[in-house]
Design an enzyme around this catalytic site. Structure first.
Site, PDB file in Angstrom:
ATOM      1  N   ASN A   1      -4.840   1.730  -2.026  1.00 27.46           N
ATOM      2  CA  ASN A   1      -5.383   0.362  -1.990  1.00 27.46           C
ATOM      3  C   ASN A   1      -6.146   0.002  -3.259  1.00 27.46           C
ATOM      4  OD1 ASN A   1      -7.885   1.621  -1.718  1.00 27.46           O
ATOM      5  ND2 ASN A   1      -8.552   0.344  -0.002  1.00 27.46           N
TER       6      ASN A   1
ATOM      7  N   ALA B   1      -5.519   1.964   8.985  1.00 27.62           N
ATOM      8  CA  ALA B   1      -6.980   2.063   9.036  1.00 27.62           C
ATOM      9  C   ALA B   1      -7.411   3.291   9.819  1.00 27.62           C
ATOM     10  CB  ALA B   1      -7.571   0.802   9.654  1.00 27.62           C
TER      11      ALA B   1
ATOM     12  N   GLU C   1       0.950   7.662  22.413  1.00 31.43           N
ATOM     13  CA  GLU C   1       0.240   8.936  22.344  1.00 31.43           C
ATOM     14  C   GLU C   1       0.864   9.889  21.335  1.00 31.43           C
ATOM     15  OE1 GLU C   1      -1.288  12.536  25.310  1.00 31.43           O
ATOM     16  OE2 GLU C   1      -0.504  10.658  26.154  1.00 31.43           O
TER      17      GLU C   1
ATOM     18  N   ASP D   1     -10.611   3.098   1.639  1.00 36.02           N
ATOM     19  CA  ASP D   1     -10.893   2.745   3.027  1.00 36.02           C
ATOM     20  C   ASP D   1     -11.723   3.818   3.733  1.00 36.02           C
ATOM     21  OD1 ASP D   1      -9.664   0.270   3.024  1.00 36.02           O
ATOM     22  OD2 ASP D   1      -7.726   1.061   3.657  1.00 36.02           O
TER      23      ASP D   1
ATOM     24  N   LYS E   1       0.816  -1.220   0.000  1.00 32.14           N
ATOM     25  CA  LYS E   1       0.000   0.000   0.000  1.00 32.14           C
ATOM     26  C   LYS E   1       0.848   1.268   0.000  1.00 32.14           C
ATOM     27  CE  LYS E   1      -4.286  -1.643   2.151  1.00 32.14           C
ATOM     28  NZ  LYS E   1      -5.257  -1.362   3.228  1.00 32.14           N
TER      29      LYS E   1
ATOM     30  N   GLY F   1     -16.958  -5.367  11.277  1.00 34.98           N
ATOM     31  CA  GLY F   1     -15.906  -5.021  10.331  1.00 34.98           C
ATOM     32  C   GLY F   1     -16.148  -5.454   8.905  1.00 34.98           C
TER      33      GLY F   1
END
Length: 268
Positions: free
Chosen positions: A87, A130, A152, A102, A65, A235
């Site tokens: 993708n 994602a 974080e 996506d 990708k 999903g």
């Protein structure tokens, strides 16, 4: 005959072939969907070969990708550039173009369950591939996006790129979810074990909860969400709609969503 396919390594596990071929049957399109597994350093040659052979369109999966984003033969659109991954490759125009379905796939999956985005407060767990796609998609659709990630600093880096977004560590999830409208798990937590990245006590009935994990379809997160009356989106819906977006890009026709969904879920 149109030839479509998937570039990846490995690709034997892919659910794309039955989903896309069900669409071709429904549309009465003379087409086949083929999986291709080039060497990991051979993406450029694979794309050149596909163009030379007259292939109509390709999906792209791990590990290619990011490589597709930098492929000299591919003109990459704005969304794929922002997300940092391609993708879907389209060979039907004057130029070979690269896209990422996506983000739009995730939004269509949520809209299919009557989830609205304008003015919504969304929490995305995970800042990987994602998570990046979903965060950009939600922000572009009008939501305020809170990104929570195990590291974080990575959440802050992504939030700096996404409009109306803020980064946090996972420990902030309980406070973030109090007034949230949408929650998306964009990590792999729940795939290999019966675990969830979100404390069950943080969930409430006003949430729409989507889990990008589709094996199993009913993750612990979705069970916890259903138990408090939240809207749940498994999903497979996101997987379905990223494929729907690719098919519509390649063919210019409305995808037969029902047939594709049936074929996909039959394999899960």
């Amino acid at each position: 005959m149109h030839v479509f396919g998937l570039l990846g390594n490995p690709v034997g596990h892919s659910l794309s072939p039955p989903m896309h071929e069900a669409a071709y049957d429904e549309l009465e399109l003379d087409a086949r969907y083929v999986t291709f597994e080039p060497d990991r350093d051979a993406l450029e040659a694979a794309v050149d070969g596909a163009q030379a052979l007259g292939i109509t369109g390709l999906n792209v999966t791990i590990p290619f990708k990011q490589d597709a984003l930098a492929c000299d033969a591919v003109a990459v659109d704005e969304m794929a550039t922002r997300i940092g991954a391609v993708n879907t490759i389209d060979f039907t125009g004057d130029r070979v173009t690269g896209h990422n379905t996506d983000a739009t796939g995730a939004l269509r999956a949520l809209r299919d369950h009557d989830v609205a985005f304008e003015g919504a407060r969304a929490v995305v767990v995970g800042a990987g591939g994602a998570g990046r796609a979903i965060a950009f998609g939600l922000a572009d659709a009008g939501a305020t996006v809170e990104i929570a990630n195990r590291t974080e600093a990575t959440a802050h880096e992504l939030a700096d790129e996404v409009p109306n977004a803020t980064g946090h560590g996972l420990e902030a999830l309980e406070s973030l979810l109090v007034d949230a409208d949408v929650l998306v798990n964009a990590t792999s937590v729940g795939m290999e074990e019966d675990a969830t990245p979100v404390p069950a006590e943080a969930l409430h009935g006003d949430l729409a909860v989507m889990d990008a994990v589709y094996r199993p379809l009913e993750t612990r997160l979705l069970r916890d969400a259903a138990a408090v009356g939240a809207t749940t989106v498994d999903g497979a819906w996101m997987l379905l709609y990223q494929g729907v977006e690719a098919l519509e890009l390649w063919t210019g026709e409305s995808a037969p969503v029902g047939a594709m969904n049936e074929a996909l879920r039959a394999r899960l």
